[in-house]
Motif scaffolding. Sequence first.
Motif, PDB file in Angstrom:
ATOM      1  N   ARG A 103     102.627  39.335   9.249  1.00 20.40           N
ATOM      2  CA  ARG A 103     102.926  40.480   8.421  1.00 20.40           C
ATOM      3  C   ARG A 103     101.527  41.410   8.746  1.00 20.40           C
ATOM      4  N   ARG A 137     100.860  45.263   7.361  1.00 21.99           N
ATOM      5  CA  ARG A 137      99.651  45.383   6.642  1.00 21.99           C
ATOM      6  C   ARG A 137      98.700  46.653   7.108  1.00 21.99           C
ATOM      7  N   TYR A 140     104.057  51.079  -7.382  1.00 25.12           N
ATOM      8  CA  TYR A 140     104.358  49.894  -8.392  1.00 25.12           C
ATOM      9  C   TYR A 140     104.218  48.532  -7.561  1.00 25.12           C
ATOM     10  N   GLU A 141     104.052  48.621  -6.218  1.00 24.03           N
ATOM     11  CA  GLU A 141     103.782  47.743  -5.209  1.00 24.03           C
ATOM     12  C   GLU A 141     102.661  47.386  -4.465  1.00 24.03           C
ATOM     13  N   SER A 142     102.191  45.899  -4.334  1.00 25.79           N
ATOM     14  CA  SER A 142     100.737  45.963  -3.710  1.00 25.79           C
ATOM     15  C   SER A 142     101.229  46.002  -2.022  1.00 25.79           C
ATOM     16  N   ALA A 201     100.597  43.823  -0.032  1.00 29.68           N
ATOM     17  CA  ALA A 201     101.340  42.651   0.420  1.00 29.68           C
ATOM     18  C   ALA A 201     102.922  42.588   0.270  1.00 29.68           C
ATOM     19  N   THR A 202     103.134  43.274  -0.755  1.00 31.09           N
ATOM     20  CA  THR A 202     104.806  43.079  -0.940  1.00 31.09           C
ATOM     21  C   THR A 202     105.440  44.332   0.010  1.00 31.09           C
ATOM     22  N   GLY A 203     104.542  45.605   0.060  1.00 32.88           N
ATOM     23  CA  GLY A 203     105.125  46.426   1.116  1.00 32.88           C
ATOM     24  C   GLY A 203     105.104  45.868   2.449  1.00 32.88           C
ATOM     25  N   ARG A 224     105.502  42.857   3.345  1.00 24.96           N
ATOM     26  CA  ARG A 224     106.708  41.661   3.292  1.00 24.96           C
ATOM     27  C   ARG A 224     108.131  42.445   3.678  1.00 24.96           C
ATOM     28  N   ARG A 225     108.295  43.552   2.811  1.00 27.92           N
ATOM     29  CA  ARG A 225     109.509  44.166   2.911  1.00 27.92           C
ATOM     30  C   ARG A 225     109.671  44.964   4.382  1.00 27.92           C
ATOM     31  N   THR A 227     105.151  40.215  -8.993  1.00 30.13           N
ATOM     32  CA  THR A 227     104.816  41.637  -8.839  1.00 30.13           C
ATOM     33  C   THR A 227     103.810  42.070  -7.587  1.00 30.13           C
ATOM     34  N   GLY A 228     102.838  40.838  -7.181  1.00 28.49           N
ATOM     35  CA  GLY A 228     101.896  41.286  -6.483  1.00 28.49           C
ATOM     36  C   GLY A 228     102.382  40.792  -4.861  1.00 28.49           C
ATOM     37  N   PHE A 229     103.391  39.939  -4.789  1.00 28.94           N
ATOM     38  CA  PHE A 229     103.829  39.346  -3.465  1.00 28.94           C
ATOM     39  C   PHE A 229     105.195  39.434  -3.113  1.00 28.94           C
ATOM     40  N   GLY A 230     105.886  40.397  -3.889  1.00 35.34           N
ATOM     41  CA  GLY A 230     107.456  40.577  -3.600  1.00 35.34           C
ATOM     42  C   GLY A 230     108.255  39.222  -3.739  1.00 35.34           C
ATOM     43  N   LEU A 231     107.819  38.248  -4.129  1.00 29.40           N
ATOM     44  CA  LEU A 231     108.660  36.850  -4.370  1.00 29.40           C
ATOM     45  C   LEU A 231     109.546  36.986  -5.458  1.00 29.40           C
ATOM     46  N   ASP A 267      98.014  36.842   2.706  1.00 32.56           N
ATOM     47  CA  ASP A 267      98.351  36.740   1.225  1.00 32.56           C
ATOM     48  C   ASP A 267      97.512  35.687   0.262  1.00 32.56           C
ATOM     49  N   ASP A 281      94.476  37.318  -0.583  1.00 26.74           N
ATOM     50  CA  ASP A 281      94.652  38.246  -1.766  1.00 26.74           C
ATOM     51  C   ASP A 281      94.756  37.455  -2.947  1.00 26.74           C
TER      52      ASP A 281
END
Lengths: 296, 88
Positions: free
Chosen positions: A198, A202, A256-258, A260-262, A264-265, B17-21, B42, B45
């Motif tokens: 990722r 990032r 609303y997203e970190s 890391a989440t972005g 991942r998506r 919330t922080g890692f999309g799991l 990750d 973080d």
Amino acid sequence: MSAESGSRIVFPVAPRLAAQIPDRMRRRLSYGWRVFRTGMAFGVFGLGALVIGFVLIPVFYLLPGATREREIRGQMIVHLGFRTFVWVMESLGLIRVSRIGTDRLRRDRPYVVIANHPTLIDAVLLLACMPQADCVAKKAVWNNTFLRWAVRGAGYIPNDEGEALIEACGKRLREGRCLLLFPEGTRSPMGQLGRFRRGAARVALKSGCDVVPVVITCDPPTLMKGQKWHQVPDRTVYITLKVEEAIVSRDYVNRYESVATGARRMTASIRALYEENVGDARVDTAEVEGTKLIVE
Amino acid sequence: MLSKDEVFEKLKEVLTTGFGLRREQLAPTARLVEDLDLDSLDSFDLMVRLEQETGEEIKEDELKSIQTIQDIVDVIHRKLESKESRQV
């Protein structure tokens, strides 16, 4: 005379003599001839790397300018060198490259180019299309006698671990430079995709730059991980570079997203795009004008 | 002080919330790399986030011992226990 009609380089035997050579022997000779041409191409590459790394880049580096300008000059030299090398490989009948949408690789703002990595020469093929591109070079390249000076002079990024690498990539983008990354981090398994890391997503999300995906296909597979340079296929290799629509990084950023989440998506979307396209971009060799394959 | 179950719930919240799991992925035995696909960035973080939440530093050797969700819960719980014993 020919063992390979349609390609520009043919096995150098008179037609009457060729007819008298048994098929098996003719195939062996043709294969040996192809290995010889491949060796020539690698020789040209090594020689070119020496000239570029030891002469051209140092000379141009000494010309006035800030570090950024010097590195960009170095990258232009690498670009021209790789263009020449691709031309040599095509002229030797080793590869035939189809470029689809590669004009999208010359944009006027910073962006991250990503690609799958089926062969050893993917970076060469892509840098030959990009007059300016920073890329991440693995440790083996920094330690390679032929290549170390070229990667230094062109200001490429060492393959450090973790946050330091992300920061170095982000810095180049903030300076308005373009970046080439391979999300798999190494060559793809034969005919498949490896695990996508990722890091590229990032970098794009942190810098706000778009991602331009390039799908590379190679038929028949060659120069894969673990293969020796002389393990060549028995026919011309058709390589396609297909540039897809840019992935807009702001579509993957919300408050609303970190990151890391972005990331991942975004990486999931990139992966889906490659899974959909890796088979599709293969050139039907029968349709390439002026080429016809003959089994050697 | 939070119980292990409460630490687990808090950790789930951080990871979703922080890692999309997804919550259903987050079994105590789930491995961070193999099952949850957390990469080195990750993990970095996550540790920063956990340090912020607990106010305690997570040391290098503790990091190396962490393989699963349960390992994180154990480390955090231990930290909170020692923090409370220092305050008493």
